[in-house]
Design a protein around this motif. Structure first.
Motif, short mmCIF file in Angstrom:
data_model
loop_
_atom_site.label_atom_id
_atom_site.label_comp_id
_atom_site.label_asym_id
_atom_site.label_seq_id
_atom_site.Cartn_x
_atom_site.Cartn_y
_atom_site.Cartn_z
N LYS A 289 0.84 -1.20 0.00
CA LYS A 289 0.00 0.00 0.00
C LYS A 289 0.87 1.25 0.00
CE LYS A 289 -3.95 -2.16 2.30
NZ LYS A 289 -4.93 -2.06 3.39
N GLY A 290 0.38 2.26 -0.69
CA GLY A 290 1.10 3.53 -0.74
C GLY A 290 0.18 4.62 -1.26
N LYS A 291 0.77 5.74 -1.64
CA LYS A 291 0.02 6.88 -2.16
C LYS A 291 0.73 7.44 -3.39
CE LYS A 291 -2.06 8.37 2.21
NZ LYS A 291 -2.24 9.50 3.17
N VAL A 292 -0.07 8.09 -4.23
CA VAL A 292 0.51 8.74 -5.40
C VAL A 292 1.29 9.95 -4.93
CG1 VAL A 292 0.01 9.94 -7.55
CG2 VAL A 292 -1.33 7.93 -6.92
N SER A 293 2.58 9.97 -5.24
CA SER A 293 3.42 11.09 -4.87
C SER A 293 3.18 12.28 -5.80
CB SER A 293 4.90 10.68 -4.91
OG SER A 293 5.73 11.78 -4.67
N GLU A 294 3.14 12.01 -7.11
CA GLU A 294 2.86 13.06 -8.08
C GLU A 294 2.56 12.43 -9.44
OE1 GLU A 294 6.27 15.49 -9.07
OE2 GLU A 294 7.61 13.98 -8.23
N LEU A 295 1.86 13.21 -10.26
CA LEU A 295 1.61 12.83 -11.65
C LEU A 295 2.58 13.61 -12.51
CD1 LEU A 295 -2.29 12.82 -11.87
CD2 LEU A 295 -0.81 10.86 -12.17
N LEU A 296 3.37 12.90 -13.29
CA LEU A 296 4.36 13.58 -14.11
C LEU A 296 3.68 14.37 -15.23
CD1 LEU A 296 7.19 10.91 -14.38
CD2 LEU A 296 6.69 12.54 -12.57
N PRO A 297 4.10 15.60 -15.46
CA PRO A 297 3.45 16.46 -16.46
C PRO A 297 3.90 16.15 -17.88
CG PRO A 297 5.24 17.65 -15.42
CD PRO A 297 5.18 16.31 -14.74
N GLU A 298 3.65 14.91 -18.32
CA GLU A 298 4.06 14.50 -19.65
C GLU A 298 3.24 13.30 -20.10
OE1 GLU A 298 8.21 13.32 -22.00
OE2 GLU A 298 8.03 12.99 -19.84
N ILE A 299 2.81 13.32 -21.36
CA ILE A 299 2.09 12.20 -21.97
C ILE A 299 3.03 11.53 -22.97
CG2 ILE A 299 0.13 11.51 -23.38
CD1 ILE A 299 -0.72 12.40 -20.67
N ASP A 300 3.17 10.21 -22.84
CA ASP A 300 3.99 9.47 -23.79
C ASP A 300 3.30 9.45 -25.15
OD1 ASP A 300 5.28 7.48 -25.34
OD2 ASP A 300 5.97 6.47 -23.53
N PRO A 301 3.89 10.05 -26.18
CA PRO A 301 3.20 10.12 -27.49
C PRO A 301 3.01 8.76 -28.14
CG PRO A 301 5.47 10.88 -27.68
CD PRO A 301 5.22 10.67 -26.22
N ALA A 302 3.82 7.77 -27.77
CA ALA A 302 3.71 6.44 -28.39
C ALA A 302 2.60 5.61 -27.76
CB ALA A 302 5.05 5.70 -28.30
N THR A 303 2.52 5.63 -26.43
CA THR A 303 1.54 4.79 -25.73
C THR A 303 0.34 5.57 -25.23
OG1 THR A 303 2.70 5.11 -23.61
CG2 THR A 303 3.37 3.24 -24.98
N ARG A 304 0.36 6.90 -25.32
CA ARG A 304 -0.72 7.77 -24.84
C ARG A 304 -1.03 7.47 -23.37
NH1 ARG A 304 -0.07 11.68 -27.46
NH2 ARG A 304 -1.93 12.50 -26.47
N THR A 305 0.04 7.37 -22.58
CA THR A 305 -0.10 7.14 -21.14
C THR A 305 0.63 8.24 -20.38
OG1 THR A 305 1.84 5.69 -21.11
CG2 THR A 305 -0.32 4.64 -21.35
N ARG A 306 0.23 8.38 -19.11
CA ARG A 306 0.85 9.36 -18.22
C ARG A 306 1.35 8.63 -16.99
NH1 ARG A 306 -2.13 14.84 -15.87
NH2 ARG A 306 -0.29 15.75 -14.88
N LYS A 307 2.57 8.95 -16.57
CA LYS A 307 3.16 8.24 -15.44
C LYS A 307 2.70 8.83 -14.12
CE LYS A 307 7.29 6.17 -17.44
NZ LYS A 307 6.75 4.82 -17.26
N ALA A 308 2.33 7.94 -13.22
CA ALA A 308 2.04 8.31 -11.84
C ALA A 308 3.17 7.77 -10.98
CB ALA A 308 0.70 7.72 -11.39
N ARG A 309 3.80 8.65 -10.21
CA ARG A 309 4.91 8.25 -9.36
C ARG A 309 4.35 7.91 -7.98
NH1 ARG A 309 9.63 12.30 -9.65
NH2 ARG A 309 10.00 11.13 -11.58
N ILE A 310 4.48 6.65 -7.60
CA ILE A 310 3.91 6.15 -6.34
C ILE A 310 5.06 5.74 -5.43
CG2 ILE A 310 2.43 4.39 -5.33
CD1 ILE A 310 1.16 4.20 -8.23
N GLU A 311 5.00 6.17 -4.17
CA GLU A 311 6.05 5.84 -3.21
C GLU A 311 5.58 4.71 -2.31
OE1 GLU A 311 8.29 8.29 0.26
OE2 GLU A 311 8.41 9.15 -1.76
N LEU A 312 6.37 3.64 -2.24
CA LEU A 312 6.04 2.47 -1.43
C LEU A 312 7.13 2.23 -0.40
CD1 LEU A 312 4.90 -0.05 -4.22
CD2 LEU A 312 3.44 1.41 -2.82
#
Length: 506
Positions: A289-312
């Motif tokens: 279990k953990g929490k989202v630390s931050e959402l990175l301000p960037e969208i991957d143009p190839a996969t159309r995904t956004r990274k969520a940085r989670i600290e465990l």
């Protein structure tokens, strides 16, 4: 088997425009007809709902009369014809048949939906726990205790032994100053010498060792300031070092990052602080279990995904960078919204449809606008109201029934071959920018008598030389219901204008 039923089914197969449709309607109405005969109830008098023109079925009229569109009488639509294309797409199914089909319904209700976002990601080092160890003076690496990268080290563990001439000179100066002061304490000269050792790059631990032992320490140990892993190893035994040269790079392992790839359309439901549960394939059954630390301000143009940085937390060191993980992120519940079971929504690609059950046991397909989905329920933003009843199972059979009835009505009104071309002759009564009004001869192929009606002009417009009052020979087609398009038109020859001829399809 009832012989009469077999005869009816065979007749429907042979005479209907679609054999499957005829047999299907016989079976669907079998329960209703049989129950009526068993009860000894006679056929009730039909109630007229409205009148319409079968060739232009949209407009409705409250009394019989002549069609304003065609030279023909309006046709009545009866109450027991519910489900025809002209009756708002409603379809009626006998209750006994409903039970056999397993049709289930439920009411549209208000619910607080908390959608769960599922994603995948990988474990990585926490870059906030990086420690860099550099050389602070010129010297030599006399001994190396850690000889390979990715070795685990503990706080205070010796990593290397350095010989630094500048440190030796500073130590001798400091010890000499202490001897001048009698060794009872630090005088002004000793304090200055101690400060020189600090400026030369010696750590407080190394200085205290010199003070405690009272002699010069020619080799000084470089120790690990934190527990972690040696991610970079640049030092080698016997090498010369210079100020600023990187010797070791350590990364703490007390916490790790889980970099989750969120689909672009689902990332808006996640915020910093969102609770997370993660599982890794190498440790089935364990939940981190953990929490989202931050959402990175960037969208991957190839996969159309956004990274969520989670600290465990990783106190035991079980989570290793590079591990694959599945992530569940539970967003905060929203205000109550109108919702239906997700299985009640029919996704057609371009439309989203639910089947409403109305008073009298009839069903009607309704276009809706769906929203978020959570826990088997789907938000409905537009199209239904609270308290209405929707079909949860069997809606595909109902939708098929409605489509079959609509198809049958259109086939009775127009004809099976709507794209055939028909040839006839007539007299031009009027010409406008888009249409021509023509009084034409009977058309047996369409079962039309003589009538005056509007035809859409050819693609290039009305040919020159044709005016109001001219007798013409023309061909037309029906590209869609209620539209009659002239394909070719010319003035009638003298031999062909003596009288109207019966026309047919070509």
């Amino acid at each position: 088997m009832n012989r009469g039923l077999i005869a009816v089914a065979l007749a429907a197969v042979s005479l209907g425009t679609a054999s499957g449709y005829g047999l299907y309607r016989v079976i669907m109405t079998q329960g209703e007809d049989t129950s009526s005969r068993e009860a000894g109830i006679g056929a009730p008098e039909k109630k007229v709902l409205y009148w319409h023109d079968p060739m232009v079925p949209g407009p409705r009229f409250d009394k019989p009369g002549k069609s304003p569109f065609m030279d023909m009488q309006l046709v009545p639509v009866y109450a027991d014809e519910a489900g025809a294309a002209g009756d708002d797409g409603k379809v009626g199914i006998n209750p006994r048949v409903q039970q056999n089909l397993g049709i289930r319904t439920t009411e549209v209700a208000r619910k607080e939906l908390a959608p769960v976002v599922s994603a995948v990601g990988s474990i990585a080092y926490n870059e906030r726990d990086v420690v860099l160890i550099q050389a602070r003076s010129n010297g030599f690496v006399e001994g190396l205790h850690v000889r390979a990268p990715l070795a685990r080290v503990h706080k205070g563990q010796a990593l290397a032994e350095l010989y630094v001439p500048e440190w030796i000179a500073a130590q001798e100066e400091y010890l000499a100053a202490r001897r001048v002061g009698g060794g009872t304490g630090l005088n002004g000269l000793a304090k200055a010498a101690r400060q020189r050792m600090r400026l030369a790059g010696m750590s407080e631990d190394q200085i205290r060792t010199v003070e405690a032992r009272g002699n010069v320490q020619p080799h000084q140990a470089v120790t690990a300031p934190v527990d972690g892993v040696v991610t970079e190893l640049a030092a080698r035994e016997g090498m010369t070092v210079a100020p600023g040269m990187s010797l070791f790079r350590l990364n703490g392992t007390g916490t790790v990052w889980l970099n989750a790839d969120l689909p672009e359309n689902m990332s808006v439901q996640v915020r910093a602080g969102t609770a997370v549960e993660a599982q890794v394939s190498s440790m089935p059954g364990m939940v981190f279990k953990g929490k989202v630390s931050e959402l990175l301000p960037e969208i991957d143009p190839a996969t159309r995904t956004r990274k969520a940085r989670i600290e465990l937390a990783n106190a035991s060191g079980e989570l290793t960078p590079g591990m694959f993980a599945t992530v569940s992120l539970a967003s905060a519940p929203r205000a109550a919204v109108l919702a239906v079971p997700s299985e009640a929504v029919i996704q057609t690609g371009e439309r989203q449809v639910v089947i409403l059950m109305q008073e009298g046991g009839t069903f009607k397909p309704v276009d809706v606008q769906a929203g978020i989905e959570a826990n088997g329920w789907t938000e409905i933003r537009k199209g239904v109201e609270a308290g209405q009843t929707v079909v949860v199972s069997g809606q595909f059979l109902i939708d098929s029934e409605a489509s079959l009835k609509g198809t049958a009505t259109r086939m009775n009104a127009v004809t099976q071959a709507t794209h055939r071309t028909y040839r006839t002759e007539g007299k031009v009564e009027d010409i406008s920018k888009e249409e021509a009004t023509i009084s034409h001869a009977p058309i047996p192929a369409l079962k039309w008598g003589e009538m005056t009606m509007e035809f859409a002009l050819p693609a290039g417009g009305m040919p020159k030389g044709i005016a109001v009052g001219d007798k013409v020979v023309f061909e037309f087609s029906m590209p869609k219901e209620g539209v009659y398009q002239i394909t070719t038109i010319s003035r009638a020859t003298a031999s062909g204008s003596g009288g109207r001829k019966a026309a047919g399809a070509s």
